[in-house]
Scaffold this motif. Structure first.
Motif, PDB file in Angstrom:
ATOM      1  N   GLY A   1      25.911  56.076  26.438  1.00  0.00           N
ATOM      2  CA  GLY A   1      24.869  55.838  27.433  1.00  0.00           C
ATOM      3  C   GLY A   1      25.081  55.298  28.823  1.00  0.00           C
ATOM      4  O   GLY A   1      26.380  54.737  29.119  1.00  0.00           O
ATOM      5  N   ILE A   2      24.169  55.049  29.695  1.00  0.00           N
ATOM      6  CA  ILE A   2      24.247  54.769  30.966  1.00  0.00           C
ATOM      7  C   ILE A   2      23.140  53.567  31.091  1.00  0.00           C
ATOM      8  O   ILE A   2      22.062  53.947  30.885  1.00  0.00           O
ATOM      9  CB  ILE A   2      24.356  55.652  31.967  1.00  0.00           C
ATOM     10  N   VAL A   3      23.545  52.561  31.450  1.00  0.00           N
ATOM     11  CA  VAL A   3      22.372  51.561  32.438  1.00  0.00           C
ATOM     12  C   VAL A   3      22.637  51.453  33.742  1.00  0.00           C
ATOM     13  O   VAL A   3      23.944  50.972  33.983  1.00  0.00           O
ATOM     14  CB  VAL A   3      22.450  50.331  31.273  1.00  0.00           C
ATOM     15  N   LYS A   4      21.888  51.796  34.542  1.00  0.00           N
ATOM     16  CA  LYS A   4      21.807  51.455  35.697  1.00  0.00           C
ATOM     17  C   LYS A   4      20.717  50.532  36.654  1.00  0.00           C
ATOM     18  O   LYS A   4      19.761  50.937  36.368  1.00  0.00           O
ATOM     19  CB  LYS A   4      22.094  52.977  36.549  1.00  0.00           C
ATOM     20  N   GLY A   5      21.150  49.465  37.106  1.00  0.00           N
ATOM     21  CA  GLY A   5      20.346  48.728  37.754  1.00  0.00           C
ATOM     22  C   GLY A   5      19.948  49.307  39.268  1.00  0.00           C
ATOM     23  O   GLY A   5      21.131  49.424  39.872  1.00  0.00           O
ATOM     24  N   THR A   6      18.963  49.883  39.642  1.00  0.00           N
ATOM     25  CA  THR A   6      18.755  50.589  40.529  1.00  0.00           C
ATOM     26  C   THR A   6      18.123  49.639  41.859  1.00  0.00           C
ATOM     27  O   THR A   6      17.351  50.026  42.645  1.00  0.00           O
ATOM     28  CB  THR A   6      17.656  51.714  40.644  1.00  0.00           C
ATOM     29  N   GLY A   7      18.291  48.344  41.566  1.00  0.00           N
ATOM     30  CA  GLY A   7      17.897  47.515  42.790  1.00  0.00           C
ATOM     31  C   GLY A   7      16.642  46.720  42.310  1.00  0.00           C
ATOM     32  O   GLY A   7      16.189  46.725  41.170  1.00  0.00           O
ATOM     33  N   TYR A   8      16.348  45.768  43.095  1.00  0.00           N
ATOM     34  CA  TYR A   8      15.199  44.667  42.945  1.00  0.00           C
ATOM     35  C   TYR A   8      14.513  44.622  44.279  1.00  0.00           C
ATOM     36  O   TYR A   8      14.847  44.864  45.318  1.00  0.00           O
ATOM     37  CB  TYR A   8      15.715  43.305  42.684  1.00  0.00           C
ATOM     38  N   LYS A   9      13.083  44.291  44.213  1.00  0.00           N
ATOM     39  CA  LYS A   9      12.499  44.136  45.173  1.00  0.00           C
ATOM     40  C   LYS A   9      11.962  42.390  45.568  1.00  0.00           C
ATOM     41  O   LYS A   9      11.651  41.920  44.619  1.00  0.00           O
ATOM     42  CB  LYS A   9      10.871  44.919  45.021  1.00  0.00           C
ATOM     43  N   ARG A  10      11.661  42.268  46.743  1.00  0.00           N
ATOM     44  CA  ARG A  10      11.139  40.983  46.961  1.00  0.00           C
ATOM     45  C   ARG A  10       9.768  40.798  47.037  1.00  0.00           C
ATOM     46  O   ARG A  10       9.175  41.902  47.219  1.00  0.00           O
ATOM     47  CB  ARG A  10      11.794  40.447  48.527  1.00  0.00           C
ATOM     48  N   ALA A  11       9.061  39.637  46.670  1.00  0.00           N
ATOM     49  CA  ALA A  11       7.975  39.515  46.544  1.00  0.00           C
ATOM     50  C   ALA A  11       7.113  39.429  48.085  1.00  0.00           C
ATOM     51  O   ALA A  11       7.032  38.226  48.613  1.00  0.00           O
ATOM     52  CB  ALA A  11       7.395  38.270  45.775  1.00  0.00           C
ATOM     53  N   LEU A  77      17.675  53.708  31.754  1.00  0.00           N
ATOM     54  CA  LEU A  77      18.477  53.725  30.402  1.00  0.00           C
ATOM     55  C   LEU A  77      18.651  54.993  30.181  1.00  0.00           C
ATOM     56  O   LEU A  77      17.615  55.776  30.140  1.00  0.00           O
ATOM     57  CB  LEU A  77      17.707  52.716  29.401  1.00  0.00           C
ATOM     58  N   ALA A  78      20.034  55.521  30.111  1.00  0.00           N
ATOM     59  CA  ALA A  78      20.054  56.920  29.826  1.00  0.00           C
ATOM     60  C   ALA A  78      21.128  57.322  28.814  1.00  0.00           C
ATOM     61  O   ALA A  78      21.956  56.908  28.604  1.00  0.00           O
ATOM     62  CB  ALA A  78      20.530  57.736  31.400  1.00  0.00           C
ATOM     63  N   ALA A  79      20.654  58.233  27.862  1.00  0.00           N
ATOM     64  CA  ALA A  79      21.298  58.505  26.567  1.00  0.00           C
ATOM     65  C   ALA A  79      22.144  59.713  27.101  1.00  0.00           C
ATOM     66  O   ALA A  79      21.601  60.524  28.044  1.00  0.00           O
ATOM     67  CB  ALA A  79      20.437  58.868  25.426  1.00  0.00           C
ATOM     68  N   GLN A  80      23.131  60.380  26.590  1.00  0.00           N
ATOM     69  CA  GLN A  80      23.885  61.331  26.748  1.00  0.00           C
ATOM     70  C   GLN A  80      23.120  62.522  26.446  1.00  0.00           C
ATOM     71  O   GLN A  80      22.240  62.640  25.356  1.00  0.00           O
ATOM     72  CB  GLN A  80      25.108  61.480  25.809  1.00  0.00           C
ATOM     73  N   LYS A  81      23.157  63.654  27.145  1.00  0.00           N
ATOM     74  CA  LYS A  81      22.366  64.913  26.585  1.00  0.00           C
ATOM     75  C   LYS A  81      23.081  65.316  25.702  1.00  0.00           C
ATOM     76  O   LYS A  81      24.251  65.069  25.233  1.00  0.00           O
ATOM     77  CB  LYS A  81      22.413  65.824  28.138  1.00  0.00           C
ATOM     78  N   GLN A 145      23.886  47.200  28.869  1.00  0.00           N
ATOM     79  CA  GLN A 145      24.632  48.432  28.687  1.00  0.00           C
ATOM     80  C   GLN A 145      25.167  48.494  27.268  1.00  0.00           C
ATOM     81  O   GLN A 145      25.016  49.179  26.393  1.00  0.00           O
ATOM     82  CB  GLN A 145      25.682  48.585  29.728  1.00  0.00           C
ATOM     83  N   ASN A 146      25.749  47.448  26.816  1.00  0.00           N
ATOM     84  CA  ASN A 146      26.436  47.107  25.443  1.00  0.00           C
ATOM     85  C   ASN A 146      25.547  47.175  24.392  1.00  0.00           C
ATOM     86  O   ASN A 146      25.749  47.622  23.320  1.00  0.00           O
ATOM     87  CB  ASN A 146      27.377  45.808  25.372  1.00  0.00           C
ATOM     88  N   ILE A 147      24.143  46.644  24.623  1.00  0.00           N
ATOM     89  CA  ILE A 147      23.233  46.417  23.636  1.00  0.00           C
ATOM     90  C   ILE A 147      22.856  47.907  23.480  1.00  0.00           C
ATOM     91  O   ILE A 147      22.287  48.413  22.412  1.00  0.00           O
ATOM     92  CB  ILE A 147      22.246  45.590  24.196  1.00  0.00           C
ATOM     93  N   PHE A 148      22.269  48.524  24.795  1.00  0.00           N
ATOM     94  CA  PHE A 148      21.697  49.993  24.587  1.00  0.00           C
ATOM     95  C   PHE A 148      22.621  50.846  23.984  1.00  0.00           C
ATOM     96  O   PHE A 148      22.086  51.503  23.005  1.00  0.00           O
ATOM     97  CB  PHE A 148      21.578  50.434  26.242  1.00  0.00           C
ATOM     98  N   ASP A 149      23.932  50.940  24.386  1.00  0.00           N
ATOM     99  CA  ASP A 149      24.929  51.887  23.487  1.00  0.00           C
ATOM    100  C   ASP A 149      24.921  51.728  22.105  1.00  0.00           C
ATOM    101  O   ASP A 149      24.784  52.486  21.197  1.00  0.00           O
ATOM    102  CB  ASP A 149      26.194  51.580  24.011  1.00  0.00           C
ATOM    103  N   LYS A 150      24.830  50.415  21.428  1.00  0.00           N
ATOM    104  CA  LYS A 150      24.641  49.992  20.080  1.00  0.00           C
ATOM    105  C   LYS A 150      23.205  50.414  19.854  1.00  0.00           C
ATOM    106  O   LYS A 150      23.334  50.948  18.382  1.00  0.00           O
ATOM    107  CB  LYS A 150      24.827  48.420  19.869  1.00  0.00           C
ATOM    108  N   GLN A 151      22.191  50.213  20.253  1.00  0.00           N
ATOM    109  CA  GLN A 151      21.036  50.668  19.734  1.00  0.00           C
ATOM    110  C   GLN A 151      20.872  52.285  19.462  1.00  0.00           C
ATOM    111  O   GLN A 151      20.470  52.914  18.617  1.00  0.00           O
ATOM    112  CB  GLN A 151      19.866  50.320  20.678  1.00  0.00           C
ATOM    113  N   VAL A 152      21.613  52.925  20.724  1.00  0.00           N
ATOM    114  CA  VAL A 152      21.553  54.368  20.637  1.00  0.00           C
ATOM    115  C   VAL A 152      22.422  54.952  19.436  1.00  0.00           C
ATOM    116  O   VAL A 152      21.987  55.684  18.743  1.00  0.00           O
ATOM    117  CB  VAL A 152      22.056  54.985  21.891  1.00  0.00           C
ATOM    118  N   CYS A 173      30.442  58.939  24.231  1.00  0.00           N
ATOM    119  CA  CYS A 173      31.133  58.154  25.484  1.00  0.00           C
ATOM    120  C   CYS A 173      31.454  59.052  26.611  1.00  0.00           C
ATOM    121  O   CYS A 173      31.655  59.785  26.600  1.00  0.00           O
ATOM    122  CB  CYS A 173      32.230  57.641  24.886  1.00  0.00           C
ATOM    123  N   LYS A 174      31.189  58.452  27.888  1.00  0.00           N
ATOM    124  CA  LYS A 174      31.306  59.063  29.373  1.00  0.00           C
ATOM    125  C   LYS A 174      32.802  58.688  29.597  1.00  0.00           C
ATOM    126  O   LYS A 174      33.457  59.721  30.182  1.00  0.00           O
ATOM    127  CB  LYS A 174      30.407  58.692  30.139  1.00  0.00           C
TER     128      LYS A 174
END
Length: 186
Positions: A1-11, A77-81, A145-152, A173-174
């Motif tokens: 799987g893939i876990v990607k942080g695509t950023g954060y925004k300021r208040a 959070l992305a699972a393999q196709k 990422q590790n938690i997500f992979d384990k859960q998938v 696995c990628k």
């Protein structure tokens, strides 16, 4: 799987507008159904059918209370196709991933999520439910990422009624590193 942080925004006003636009986009992504209509996707967290407007109000409140602080984080959070993606419930995997991450970090995250096929967009408020600032450093994303992979993997095995064999692990696995780590866990 893939876990990607695509950023954060300021208040601030710009950050509020960007997070609200992102929430609207992930809920009403222009991906027409078979009849050509825009699909409205379900927003969820630990509950089903969360209202976007309720989370947007939390964003407004946070921006007023902590101007200039972290408003929200965007994570995918992305699972393999393929076989793996077809045999997991991404909503359930997302909830289990967040719950385990919360247990390991001691933070109760305030989040919403929307599934798009084999991936889920997650928006996490910049403060947890106790008011503590939420920070995602690279090692935090790696932990997620590790938690997500384990859960998938756990759900895939449960749904398929068997342990993943080496061919399944390769599909799961990628990278060679992920493959090696998966073999160590067997």
């Amino acid at each position: 799987g893939i876990v990607k942080g695509t950023g954060y925004k300021r208040a601030n006003s710009k950050g509020c507008a960007q997070v609200k636009a992102h929430l609207k986009y992930i809920e009403q992504r222009p991906d027409p159904d078979e009849l050509g209509h825009r699909q409205k996707r379900e927003i969820f967290n630990e509950n089903d059918n969360v209202k976007r407007q309720d989370f947007q109000q939390k964003i407004n409140d946070l921006a007023k209370k902590h101007p200039g602080g972290v408003l929200a984080h965007k994570v995918v959070l992305a699972a393999q196709k393929g076989d793996v993606a077809k045999n997991v419930d991404m909503k359930e995997v997302t909830r289990a991933t967040i719950a385990e991450y919360e247990a390991k970090t001691g933070q109760k995250l305030d989040y919403v999520a929307v599934q798009h096929g084999n991936h889920v967009h997650v928006v996490i408020l910049g403060r947890d439910k106790s008011g503590k600032e939420v920070i995602f450093k690279p090692q935090d994303l790696k932990r997620l990422q590790n938690i997500f992979d384990k859960q998938v993997k756990r759900q895939y095995e449960r749904n398929r009624g068997r342990k993943m064999d080496l061919g399944d692990v390769r599909e799961f696995c990628k990278t060679p590193l992920e493959y090696a780590q998966a073999l160590e866990q067997k």
